[in-house]
Design a protein around this motif. Structure first.
Motif, PDB file in Angstrom:
ATOM      1  N   THR A 293      42.582  40.394 147.637  1.00  0.00           N
ATOM      2  CA  THR A 293      41.874  41.078 146.562  1.00  0.00           C
ATOM      3  C   THR A 293      42.731  42.200 145.996  1.00  0.00           C
ATOM      4  O   THR A 293      43.299  42.986 146.749  1.00  0.00           O
ATOM      5  CB  THR A 293      40.535  41.651 147.064  1.00  0.00           C
ATOM      6  N   ASP A 294      42.806  42.254 144.669  1.00  0.00           N
ATOM      7  CA  ASP A 294      43.507  43.323 143.972  1.00  0.00           C
ATOM      8  C   ASP A 294      42.496  44.180 143.224  1.00  0.00           C
ATOM      9  O   ASP A 294      41.481  43.678 142.734  1.00  0.00           O
ATOM     10  CB  ASP A 294      44.498  42.776 142.936  1.00  0.00           C
TER      11      ASP A 294
ATOM     12  N   PHE B 210      45.099  45.159 131.784  1.00  0.00           N
ATOM     13  CA  PHE B 210      44.745  45.527 133.147  1.00  0.00           C
ATOM     14  C   PHE B 210      46.018  45.531 133.973  1.00  0.00           C
ATOM     15  O   PHE B 210      46.874  44.663 133.806  1.00  0.00           O
ATOM     16  CB  PHE B 210      43.775  44.514 133.760  1.00  0.00           C
ATOM     17  N   GLU B 211      46.129  46.518 134.888  1.00  0.00           N
ATOM     18  CA  GLU B 211      47.262  46.558 135.803  1.00  0.00           C
ATOM     19  C   GLU B 211      46.751  46.739 137.221  1.00  0.00           C
ATOM     20  O   GLU B 211      45.770  47.451 137.457  1.00  0.00           O
ATOM     21  CB  GLU B 211      48.201  47.704 135.440  1.00  0.00           C
ATOM     22  N   VAL B 212      47.425  46.103 138.175  1.00  0.00           N
ATOM     23  CA  VAL B 212      47.062  46.217 139.583  1.00  0.00           C
ATOM     24  C   VAL B 212      47.408  47.625 140.056  1.00  0.00           C
ATOM     25  O   VAL B 212      48.543  48.074 139.899  1.00  0.00           O
ATOM     26  CB  VAL B 212      47.799  45.162 140.436  1.00  0.00           C
ATOM     27  N   VAL B 213      46.418  48.319 140.625  1.00  0.00           N
ATOM     28  CA  VAL B 213      46.655  49.661 141.148  1.00  0.00           C
ATOM     29  C   VAL B 213      46.527  49.711 142.676  1.00  0.00           C
ATOM     30  O   VAL B 213      46.907  50.700 143.293  1.00  0.00           O
ATOM     31  CB  VAL B 213      45.718  50.710 140.498  1.00  0.00           C
ATOM     32  N   ALA B 214      45.995  48.650 143.292  1.00  0.00           N
ATOM     33  CA  ALA B 214      45.905  48.575 144.753  1.00  0.00           C
ATOM     34  C   ALA B 214      45.672  47.122 145.146  1.00  0.00           C
ATOM     35  O   ALA B 214      45.119  46.341 144.380  1.00  0.00           O
ATOM     36  CB  ALA B 214      44.776  49.449 145.272  1.00  0.00           C
ATOM     37  N   SER B 215      46.120  46.786 146.352  1.00  0.00           N
ATOM     38  CA  SER B 215      45.921  45.434 146.885  1.00  0.00           C
ATOM     39  C   SER B 215      45.366  45.520 148.293  1.00  0.00           C
ATOM     40  O   SER B 215      45.728  46.420 149.057  1.00  0.00           O
ATOM     41  CB  SER B 215      47.240  44.655 146.911  1.00  0.00           C
ATOM     42  N   GLY B 216      44.498  44.587 148.619  1.00  0.00           N
ATOM     43  CA  GLY B 216      43.950  44.510 149.965  1.00  0.00           C
ATOM     44  C   GLY B 216      44.830  43.652 150.845  1.00  0.00           C
ATOM     45  O   GLY B 216      45.817  43.061 150.399  1.00  0.00           O
TER      46      GLY B 216
END
Length: 92
Positions: free
Chosen positions: A16-17, A28-34
């Protein structure tokens, strides 16, 4: 996904991002990843993605999560994703 038929794949991978919407460029930009989950079939819920060290700001940001699923079976892979609804919050 609650079961795999006709047989269990060799590998199932979910991740999950957390994405933030930037209105200027309209992206949209990814700011954290699980973390990555490798269970087959994948569980009904995957890990959470947490944004750390965000600066306090009264401006609302739009966030959503994107969960990626990859299944490897008979030498082939299929990748799909599903997005959550938008959540508008400020970083506190």
């Amino acid at each position: 996904m609650s079961s795999c038929t006709p047989s269990t794949p060799e590998v199932c991978r979910t991740e999950t991002d957390l994405l933030r919407y930037y209105p200027g460029p309209g992206t949209f930009e990814v700011v954290a990843s699980g973390s990555v989950n490798y269970s087959c079939p994948p569980g009904n819920r995957t890990s959470t993605a947490v944004l750390r060290d965000c600066e306090s700001n009264p401006v609302n940001w739009s966030y959503m999560t994107r969960t990626w699923g990859t299944i490897f079976h008979d030498g082939k892979s299929i990748v799909r994703h599903v997005d959550s609804s938008l959540l508008n919050v400020s970083c506190v």
